[in-house]
Design an enzyme around this catalytic site. Structure first.
Site, PDB file in Angstrom:
ATOM      1  N   GLY A 151      -2.352 132.049  12.056  1.00 25.39           N
ATOM      2  CA  GLY A 151      -3.725 131.933  11.918  1.00 25.39           C
ATOM      3  C   GLY A 151      -4.623 132.922  12.798  1.00 25.39           C
TER       4      GLY A 151
ATOM      5  N   LYS B  41     -11.560 116.434  25.071  1.00 26.11           N
ATOM      6  CA  LYS B  41     -11.215 116.764  23.786  1.00 26.11           C
ATOM      7  C   LYS B  41     -11.747 115.665  22.593  1.00 26.11           C
ATOM      8  CE  LYS B  41      -8.588 120.063  21.762  1.00 26.11           C
ATOM      9  NZ  LYS B  41      -8.780 121.393  22.311  1.00 26.11           N
TER      10      LYS B  41
END
Length: 350
Positions: free
Chosen positions: A185, A81
């Site tokens: 979202g 990540k």
């Protein structure tokens, strides 16, 4: 700040890279948890953190989650990540910073593959891709895998929510099932639209109250304040914003039969999985239910499959959840612990 090795969320990570480019102002962290199954794949997020220690912790937690997510999804990819530190809320990442981040990814020689996450976009991935080929989530071409992972994440969560409702509520369809959605979202909004089409009753919340209100008007849903959504009396609570929202206090306040959503690292601590289990609430481990996006961008990077293949693999998410829930029912262990045990075994750490 403590040494990285001493942080609670350090989990035998293969590498934690702190990136600083004074010319562009880039400050970033790239955490590689495991490359046992393949290159460490996981998106990069642009976010404002309270301090640099919080950014490192987020990268550690998210990269570990990606190892488990990719393993459980059957992808030949490890877990990594990236996080880029925003100097303040509402800041915009510059082209120079995107280029610098791309160069940092390239310097790792393919051990980390980046993609779109919170605060990023396809357009920004294109800029990063001018400095490294180890990037996915680029604009889709033809019927190939790729593009914005959000809709694919939403599809997997939708299928997982339906599987959870069937198991916990005996529901054969979502008509009349009350779902409280935190975050509207790309992922939460996509989930809401699919559930509304099925006739579900929806309550929506987002830190952007106007955004939640607009979607509620479109879908005929209700809204509550962002800090109230986890206390709504509903059949299903679906967290689709940021992580660490399931704490001792918030779990005690839950009034639902199911928690199933797309946010990464929903559990603030491992003990919180046991707390949900003790309350008799069915929990869908986040990295199992939200794998749709990485399936899409992972197959894009690997050059394998088209959209039909992506959707066929996403369709297997409910079966993976059932495997976890069956084992949880058989052993009495929380579903979060069962999923971790399976994932660790897959990456050779069991």
């Amino acid at each position: 700040m403590s040494a990285v090795w001493d942080l609670p969320d350090f989990d035998e990570h293969e590498g934690v890279h702190l990136i600083c480019d004074p010319q562009s102002g880039l400050k970033a962290v790239i955490a590689i948890h495991s490359t046992k199954l393949g290159p460490a794949a996981g998106g990069v997020r642009f976010w404002h953190y309270a301090d640099s220690g919080a950014a490192v912790t987020d990268a550690l937690r998210l990269s570990r989650g990606m190892s488990f997510k990719n393993a459980m999804a059957g992808l030949p990819l490890g877990g990594g990540k990236g996080v880029v530190l925003a100097p303040e809320r509402g800041a915009t990442i510059s082209e120079a910073q995107l280029l610098a981040f791309g160069e940092a990814v390239e310097s790792l020689g393919g051990r980390y593959v980046t993609a779109e996450d919170v605060g990023m976009s396809e357009a920004r991935m294109k800029v990063i891709a001018t400095r490294t080929r180890h990037v996915s989530g680029l604009p889709v071409q033809g019927g190939n895998a790729g593009g914005d992972p959000g809709p694919f994440t939403a599809l997997g969560i939708y299928l997982g929510v339906k599987a959870a409702a069937k198991r916990a509520l005996g529901a054969d369809n979502m008509a009349g099932i009350h779902v409280a959605i935190q975050g509207v979202g790309s992922v939460g909004g996509g989930l809401a639209r699919r559930l509304a089409a099925d006739g579900a009753k929806l309550t929506l919340a987002d830190v952007n109250a106007d955004k939640a209100a607009a979607l509620a008007k479109e879908l005929g849903a209700d809204t509550v304040a962002a800090n109230e959504i986890l206390r709504v009396s509903a059949d299903v609570v679906s967290p689709n914003a940021l992580g660490a929202i399931l704490t001792e206090a918030s779990i005690a306040a839950l009034d639902c039969k199911v928690v199933a959503g797309g946010a990464n690292n929903q559990l603030a601590t491992p003990a919180d999985g046991a707390r949900i289990h003790a309350r008799g609430i069915l929990y869908a481990p986040d990295y199992v239910i939200n794998a749709g996006g990485i399936i899409n961008v992972g197959l894009e990077y690997l050059g394998k499959g088209d959209r039909a293949e992506v959707e066929a693999r996403i369709a297997k998410i409910p079966a993976r959840l059932d495997e976890v829930w069956d084992e949880s029912a058989r052993t009495g262990a929380p579903s979060s612990e069962v999923a971790d045990t399976i994932a660790k075994r897959l990456i050779g750490r069991g």
